[in-house]
Design a protein around this motif. Structure first.
Motif, mmCIF file in Angstrom:
data_model
loop_
_atom_site.group_PDB
_atom_site.id
_atom_site.type_symbol
_atom_site.label_atom_id
_atom_site.label_comp_id
_atom_site.label_asym_id
_atom_site.label_seq_id
_atom_site.Cartn_x
_atom_site.Cartn_y
_atom_site.Cartn_z
ATOM 1 N N PHE A 64 -10.475 1.606 1.873
ATOM 2 C CA PHE A 64 -9.280 2.356 2.257
ATOM 3 C C PHE A 64 -9.462 2.966 3.636
ATOM 4 N N MET A 65 -8.361 3.061 4.337
ATOM 5 C CA MET A 65 -8.314 3.818 5.578
ATOM 6 C C MET A 65 -7.291 4.923 5.410
ATOM 7 N N GLN A 66 -7.394 5.922 6.259
ATOM 8 C CA GLN A 66 -6.454 7.038 6.224
ATOM 9 C C GLN A 66 -5.756 7.119 7.578
ATOM 10 N N HIS A 84 4.501 12.732 11.918
ATOM 11 C CA HIS A 84 5.814 12.405 11.343
ATOM 12 C C HIS A 84 5.601 11.313 10.289
ATOM 13 N N ASP A 85 6.622 11.079 9.496
ATOM 14 C CA ASP A 85 6.543 10.055 8.451
ATOM 15 C C ASP A 85 6.339 8.683 9.093
ATOM 16 N N PRO A 86 5.250 7.990 8.758
ATOM 17 C CA PRO A 86 5.001 6.681 9.364
ATOM 18 C C PRO A 86 5.724 5.535 8.653
ATOM 19 N N TRP A 114 -0.273 1.337 -0.253
ATOM 20 C CA TRP A 114 0.195 2.452 0.578
ATOM 21 C C TRP A 114 0.426 3.645 -0.342
ATOM 22 N N GLU A 115 -0.224 4.747 -0.049
ATOM 23 C CA GLU A 115 -0.061 5.949 -0.869
ATOM 24 C C GLU A 115 -0.014 7.179 0.034
ATOM 25 N N TYR A 116 1.088 7.917 -0.085
ATOM 26 C CA TYR A 116 1.188 9.181 0.645
ATOM 27 C C TYR A 116 0.259 10.203 0.001
ATOM 28 N N ILE A 117 -0.540 10.858 0.820
ATOM 29 C CA ILE A 117 -1.428 11.918 0.365
ATOM 30 C C ILE A 117 -0.826 13.276 0.709
ATOM 31 N N GLU A 118 -0.187 13.345 1.870
ATOM 32 C CA GLU A 118 0.477 14.562 2.326
ATOM 33 C C GLU A 118 1.758 14.138 3.022
ATOM 34 N N GLU A 119 2.866 14.817 2.706
ATOM 35 C CA GLU A 119 4.174 14.414 3.232
ATOM 36 C C GLU A 119 4.851 15.533 3.990
ATOM 37 N N GLY A 120 4.224 15.946 5.101
ATOM 38 C CA GLY A 120 4.840 16.884 6.017
ATOM 39 C C GLY A 120 4.917 18.302 5.504
ATOM 40 N N GLU A 173 4.565 19.105 8.790
ATOM 41 C CA GLU A 173 3.869 18.990 10.075
ATOM 42 C C GLU A 173 2.851 17.858 10.090
ATOM 43 N N THR A 174 2.235 17.595 8.960
ATOM 44 C CA THR A 174 1.202 16.566 8.887
ATOM 45 C C THR A 174 1.525 15.581 7.773
ATOM 46 N N TRP A 175 1.394 14.331 8.111
ATOM 47 C CA TRP A 175 1.570 13.246 7.139
ATOM 48 C C TRP A 175 0.242 12.506 7.057
ATOM 49 N N ARG A 176 -0.225 12.276 5.841
ATOM 50 C CA ARG A 176 -1.458 11.524 5.624
ATOM 51 C C ARG A 176 -1.167 10.415 4.625
ATOM 52 N N VAL A 177 -1.637 9.213 4.959
ATOM 53 C CA VAL A 177 -1.390 8.036 4.128
ATOM 54 C C VAL A 177 -2.716 7.315 3.901
ATOM 55 N N ALA A 178 -2.952 6.922 2.659
ATOM 56 C CA ALA A 178 -4.086 6.070 2.318
ATOM 57 C C ALA A 178 -3.578 4.627 2.283
ATOM 58 N N ILE A 179 -4.205 3.776 3.076
ATOM 59 C CA ILE A 179 -3.867 2.360 3.105
ATOM 60 C C ILE A 179 -5.087 1.596 2.604
ATOM 61 N N GLY A 180 -4.899 0.845 1.535
ATOM 62 C CA GLY A 180 -5.992 0.067 0.963
ATOM 63 C C GLY A 180 -5.853 -1.406 1.279
ATOM 64 N N LYS A 181 -6.979 -2.065 1.364
ATOM 65 C CA LYS A 181 -6.972 -3.515 1.597
ATOM 66 C C LYS A 181 -7.223 -4.223 0.280
ATOM 67 N N LYS A 182 -6.289 -5.080 -0.104
ATOM 68 C CA LYS A 182 -6.411 -5.825 -1.379
ATOM 69 C C LYS A 182 -7.394 -6.962 -1.240
#
Length: 77
Positions: free
Chosen positions: A34-36, A41-43, A60-66, A68-77
């Motif tokens: 996974f990468m973060q 802003h919302d990507p 794709w999984e939102y970890i934090e949704e604003g 001010e800060t948006w964090r997304v976990a993106i996994g490679k299948k």
């Protein structure tokens, strides 16, 4: 708590470089890693680009949704 192989803080890059850096980072992941993404802003447009260019290759999984800060976990299948 999920472990991330890489983290990209998108505001650290000029606009023209953000998506290429993110895709390059994703491509360097091994299956199951996974990468973060951290953004100011919302990507959502990035997610649509992933859907077009890396169809069925990512999660794709939102970890934090604003707001001010948006964090997304993106996994490679």
């Amino acid at each position: 708590m999920r472990e991330f192989a890489r983290t990209v803080i998108a505001p650290d890059y000029p606009p023209k470089d953000k998506h290429p850096v993110i895709f390059s980072t994703f491509d360097s992941l091994k299956d199951g890693e996974f990468m973060q993404i951290v953004n100011d802003h919302d990507p959502r447009p990035l997610r649509y680009q992933f859907m077009m260019e890396r169809e069925d290759q990512f999660t794709w999984e939102y970890i934090e949704e604003g707001p001010e800060t948006w964090r997304v976990a993106i996994g490679k299948k």
